[in-house]
Design an enzyme around this catalytic site. Structure first.
Site, short mmCIF file in Angstrom:
data_model
loop_
_atom_site.label_atom_id
_atom_site.label_comp_id
_atom_site.label_asym_id
_atom_site.label_seq_id
_atom_site.Cartn_x
_atom_site.Cartn_y
_atom_site.Cartn_z
N GLU A 1 -12.25 3.19 4.61
CA GLU A 1 -11.26 3.48 5.65
C GLU A 1 -11.23 4.98 5.91
O GLU A 1 -10.30 5.68 5.54
CB GLU A 1 -9.87 2.98 5.23
CG GLU A 1 -8.88 2.99 6.38
CD GLU A 1 -7.46 2.61 5.96
OE1 GLU A 1 -6.80 1.91 6.72
OE2 GLU A 1 -7.03 3.02 4.86
N GLU B 1 0.82 -1.21 0.00
CA GLU B 1 0.00 0.00 0.00
C GLU B 1 0.86 1.26 0.00
O GLU B 1 1.58 1.52 0.96
CB GLU B 1 -0.93 0.05 1.22
CG GLU B 1 -1.84 1.28 1.16
CD GLU B 1 -2.72 1.45 2.40
OE1 GLU B 1 -3.71 2.19 2.31
OE2 GLU B 1 -2.41 0.85 3.44
#
Length: 274
Positions: free
Chosen positions: A246, A143
């Site tokens: 998120e 990520e």
């Protein structure tokens, strides 16, 4: 229509962690993700998933000393054994929770080092971890995280993440494409979705409003358009992954605040069914 997963580390903050599963299911989520499961026994989490008909879609490897500021271990020379142990721990949880993907946290570039000087450590760690994860049918995700939220993080850009996937050369290593982080660092988000999703190297999306990381209908990104782009490209290339929510609810820990802020998801679902 994108499948939305509730990030239980951020959503429903007024509830105890194990109670957030039921809240997410009641709000129409079919999947969940979170940062770390390791404070709870796998059987406790598995029971909540089963009771609420939820799929576990993602969580992270242990980050090292989180309270001390560590944000992963994969890029840090001298911590290879600890990273391998974190991967083994994560895979044990993934098996118990039937989770098909894990974010292997890269970590901060050590003081006095450069990204290039630790890149070989990162690549070698991920190659070894990918071989172990492949035996279990689990994908490892890389990520890119923006430099404002986590200064010094090893991986920041989508293009670099995709180059690393090619360099690592394992079919179960993929990119965790967080549109919030991408907008902060790069911009041009829709073009990047169109470019990278057909490669087969995107394992997961995440969303949040920019710049405050609240609900996706707050801020400068037009998420209805981006969801449409994901749908369009997915139909062309066969992508069937998840979109993780998120973000920090704008209403904070007010009772029912997360649920009250889900108008964006309800509106998109209505539009998609129309």
């Amino acid at each position: 229509m994108p499948r939305f997963a509730a990030n239980l580390s951020m959503l429903y903050p007024e509830l105890d962690f194990l109670d957030r599963f039921e809240a997410a299911a009641k709000d129409g989520f079919e999947g969940v993700e979170y940062l770390f499961p390791y404070a709870w026994e796998p059987r406790e989490i598995a029971a909540r998933l089963k009771a609420n008909g939820l799929q576990q879609v993602l969580f992270n490897t242990a980050p090292g000393n989180w309270e001390g500021g560590e944000r992963g271990l994969a890029c840090i020379p001298g911590r290879e054994a600890q990273f391998a142990s974190a991967v083994e721990q994560a895979l044990a949880y993934a098996q118990a929770l039937e989770c098909p993907r894990i974010h292997a946290m890269a970590g901060l570039v050590p003081a006095g080092s450069t990204r290039e000087s630790v890149r070989a450590t990162y690549v070698d760690n991920l190659r070894k971890a990918a071989a172990v994860a492949a035996k279990q049918g689990v994908d490892l995700l890389l990520e890119p995280i923006n430099t404002r939220d986590i200064p010094g993080f090893f991986l920041n850009r989508q293009d670099d993440a995709h180059r690393l996937v090619e360099e690592i050369g394992a079919s179960n290593v993929k990119v965790q494409f967080d549109l919030y982080h991408c907008q902060v660092v790069d911009g041009d988000v829709a073009s990047k979705i169109r470019h990278y999703l057909p490669t087969g190297h995107v394992g997961h999306f995440q969303i949040a409003g920019v710049p405050q990381r609240h609900e996706p209908d707050l801020g400068e990104l037009h998420y209805p358009y981006l969801f449409g782009v994901i749908d369009e490209v997915s139909a062309q290339c066969g992508w069937q992954g998840w979109v993780g929510c998120e973000y920090r609810p704008a209403r904070g820990s007010a009772p029912g605040g997360t649920s009250a802020g889900l108008g964006w998801m309800k509106a998109w679902k209505r539009q998609a069914r129309a």
